[in-house]
Design an enzyme around this catalytic site. Structure first.
Site, mmCIF file in Angstrom:
data_model
loop_
_atom_site.group_PDB
_atom_site.id
_atom_site.type_symbol
_atom_site.label_atom_id
_atom_site.label_comp_id
_atom_site.label_asym_id
_atom_site.label_seq_id
_atom_site.Cartn_x
_atom_site.Cartn_y
_atom_site.Cartn_z
ATOM 1 N N GLU A 50 0.873 -1.164 0.000
ATOM 2 C CA GLU A 50 0.000 0.000 0.000
ATOM 3 C C GLU A 50 0.921 1.229 0.000
ATOM 4 O OE1 GLU A 50 -2.775 1.889 3.471
ATOM 5 O OE2 GLU A 50 -2.657 -0.275 3.420
ATOM 6 N N ASP A 61 -4.447 10.013 10.321
ATOM 7 C CA ASP A 61 -3.139 9.464 10.681
ATOM 8 C C ASP A 61 -2.608 9.998 11.996
ATOM 9 O OD1 ASP A 61 -2.483 7.655 8.525
ATOM 10 O OD2 ASP A 61 -2.556 9.430 7.240
#
Lengths: 265, 399
Positions: A50, A61
């Site tokens: 990924e 995040d």
């Protein structure tokens, strides 16, 4: 036509094991360093990759990936570098791009997907694209034979789970907990419940991400999920190493350790 | 006019608005949208909010005609809607009280908020103190230094202020960090967003709580003059004070609506926060609108002397009003805003917020364009006490 990613999940299912997916943002720690580290991951036993498109406002995040994205952006990483990395890595493993929505919209939805397909990418993970905003995305990704990977959360209700997984192809990304990316001391028990709930509405493979970092955790998740996604743990190794070569070797070693625990009894 | 805008069932304004958020937040956004919808039609909620406006905020806010200031604006009549006189010093309290009441209704005990200049943070801390809620305010580290007085105010009011050290360390990053907190603590926590941006229902809900500015002002104009103003003017950062005063005038086709963005050092320099005038359509913080961005879709840092306008996005309804031509948007430079700031101080004895001074500078422009027959209604969205340090630095007044 199925993508390399879809074929990988079929093969792993036949082998009674989970797929190991490794994540790094493109351009981190450098453009070449990222390709070297991802290559080492694959050599160490990671099945699929990924690649993150670094973004200025990554609200999903935690601190580790934020810092890596900052480094990458300061290195000047943009669409060109993301596609270069994808082209290099898709040659050795099924590879997807994970990106917040605005870089796609800016690049152009159709043009973005055409480019993903052209360089051999299998699909795109879109953590902040809701199904309500997906009409063009779904049409275009079908036209370009590209997997649409949506993220579902422990808070996603039954009816919505059905609608999101209906829009998904390749695999369903199950966020193990309510929170942002990053390593955790244990994998939330919510992950197992969520995977079970996804299975009750969808035939698609389910991969678990958020907070998986150790071989023990990967082994635990592999017992009930089709895929295990590890990101921050790899990034931390690269951040903590005194040289790129040292970091790449540590990444290879962690990939090897993680990949040992993927088989089910 | 208002019909097509409000008929957007999932929070769209033409191509703008919507929801671009992690799936984890969808449940909370649905819950909030429902709570807002129910509250809109609930006389008990409306009465409770109206009583807070009356006895706590000090509403209705008055209208002041500024004749000496208007001499510099081509002799046009200029009326100020005095949101600066609200408790806590700006229009922010209108939205905060509404959302704090919704928070209680949803059974949540903790609110989080972002703040740039500190006005929304102070208003949030105030409402939290009043209603017995836990309050955490995210504020860019740069802004905590620039606005240390407001940090102290929030702490006095019992809030925890968390300096945000990521990214540009300003408002944009404070919003990122608040969203991360919300994703993690959504079951117990309401994100009390301060402007008409963010995912649905925020742009609609915050507008509905700020509409009181325009509803009052429209009635006050009719009472005072027996007519509506020719132009309604407001500053635009995220755009909550502007949409609040614009929205009740949308159906009055003869009333021009003009928003004034922060032009910083000038749009041509690239150092500005004029998102509509100098940006392009994109997605930021959960909504599609105009955004300051580069070729890769990365958000570009904004620049303005006014911390409250220093934001690289803008509310989606403004983007729509711009595209359909119902509202106009212009950029006002730091220098133009500070000129209007000083002028209002010296001609009227009112120290405006530097944010609001952008709308005052706009009044000087538009007044001179239209001449003495024009009537201008300006939203004086906040007072300038918080800006004394910045203004003193700017004008070289030793402290």
């Amino acid at each position: 036509m199925s993508t390399p990613l879809e074929e990988l999940f079929i093969q792993a299912r036949a082998e009674n094991r989970a797929v190991l997916i490794g994540y790094l943002p493109a351009g981190f720690p450098t453009q070449e360093g990222c390709i070297a580290a991802l290559t080492a991951m694959v050599e160490g036993g990671v099945d699929a990759i990924e690649i993150g498109f670094p973004y200025s406002d990554p609200v999903m995040d935690g601190p580790v990936i934020q810092a890596a994205a900052d480094t990458s952006l300061r290195n000047g990483t943009g669409a060109k570098e993301v596609f270069e990395t994808l082209e290099a890595i898709a040659k050795i493993a099924p590879t997807v791009v994970m990106t917040y929505w605005n870089p796609i919209e800016r690049y152009g939805v159709d043009r973005f997907l055409a480019q993903i397909h052209r360089v051999g990418g299998s699909g795109v993970i879109t953590p902040d694209l809701t199904i309500e905003e997906s009409e063009n995305w779904i049409m275009a990704s079908k036209a370009h034979d590209t997997n649409r990977i949506y993220v579902v959360a422990p808070s996603t209700g039954e009816e919505r789970l059905r609608r999101v997984t209906d829009a998904t192809s390749g695999f369903v990304y199950a966020a193990s907990l309510m929170g942002v990316t990053g390593t955790r001391t244990s994998v939330s028990s919510g992950a197992r419940d969520l995977v079970a709930r996804v299975r009750s509405v969808s035939e698609l493979p389910v991969a678990v991400g958020l907070g998986v970092s150790t071989p023990d955790q990967a082994h635990e998740v592999a017992q009930y999920a089709d895929g295990v996604i590890v990101g921050s743990a790899f990034i931390r190794l690269l951040q903590e190493s005194s040289s790129l070569a040292e970091g790449v070797e540590k990444v290879r070693e962690l990939a090897r350790e993680l990949s040992k625990g993927l088989h089910r009894p | 006019m208002s019909q097509p805008i409000d008929s957007s069932i999932i929070g769209h304004f033409g191509p703008y608005g919507g929801r671009f958020v992690p799936e984890a937040l969808i449940g909370a956004l649905d819950e909030l949208a429902l709570a807002h919808e129910v509250a809109l039609g609930d006389p008990e909620f409306q009465a409770e909010l109206a009583e807070l406006h009356r006895s706590y905020t000090g509403r209705p806010s008055i209208i002041t005609e500024v004749k000496r200031f208007a001499e510099h604006a081509g002799g046009a009549r200029i009326l100020l809607k005095r949101e600066d006189l609200n408790h806590t010093g700006s229009h922010k309290i209108n939205n905060v009280l509404g959302q704090a009441l919704l928070t209680k209704r949803m059974g949540k005990k903790r609110i989080i908020a972002e703040t740039g200049a500190g006005q929304h943070g102070v208003a949030s801390a105030t409402a939290a103190a009043l209603m017995g809620l836990e309050c955490v305010v995210y504020m860019g580290e740069e802004d905590t230094k620039r606005q240390s007085l407001n940090v102290a105010r929030m702490k006095l009011l019992g809030a925890e202020v968390i300096p945000v050290t990521q990214g540009s360390k300003t408002l944009k990053d404070a919003i990122n960090e608040a969203m991360r907190d919300w994703v993690t603590n959504v079951e117990t926590t309401h994100y009390l967003l301060g402007t008409v941006a963010g995912p649905h229902p925020f742009p609609t809900m915050v507008r509905d709580f700020q509409r009181i500015i325009g509803v009052e002002a429209r009635e006050q104009c009719l009472e005072l003059m027996g007519r509506l103003p020719d132009v309604v003017l407001a500053c635009v950062g995220g755009g909550s004070n502007a949409i609040g005063i614009f929205h009740p005038f949308l159906d009055d086709a003869d009333v021009r609506l003009v928003g004034f963005e922060a032009g910083g050092s000038g749009i041509e320099t690239g150092l500005h926060a004029a998102t509509i005038s100098g940006g392009s359509p994109g997605v930021l913080h959960g909504t599609r609108s105009y955004v300051l961005q580069d070729a890769n879709g990365q958000t570009v840092e904004s620049h303005s002397i006014s911390a409250g306008l220093d934001y690289p996005g803008v509310g989606p309804e403004h983007a729509y009003l711009h595209d359909i031509g119902r509202a106009e948007y212009r950029a006002i430079t730091d220098a133009q805003a500070m000129h209007a700031f000083a002028l209002l101080c010296k001609t009227e004895g009112i120290i405006p917020a530097i944010e609001s001074a952008h709308a005052l500078a706009g009044a000087l422009q538009i007044g001179n364009e239209l001449g003495p027959d024009a009537v201008l209604l300006v939203n004086l969205s906040g007072r300038g006490d918080k800006d004394v340090q910045t203004a003193a630095d700017y004008f070289g007044i030793p402290l």
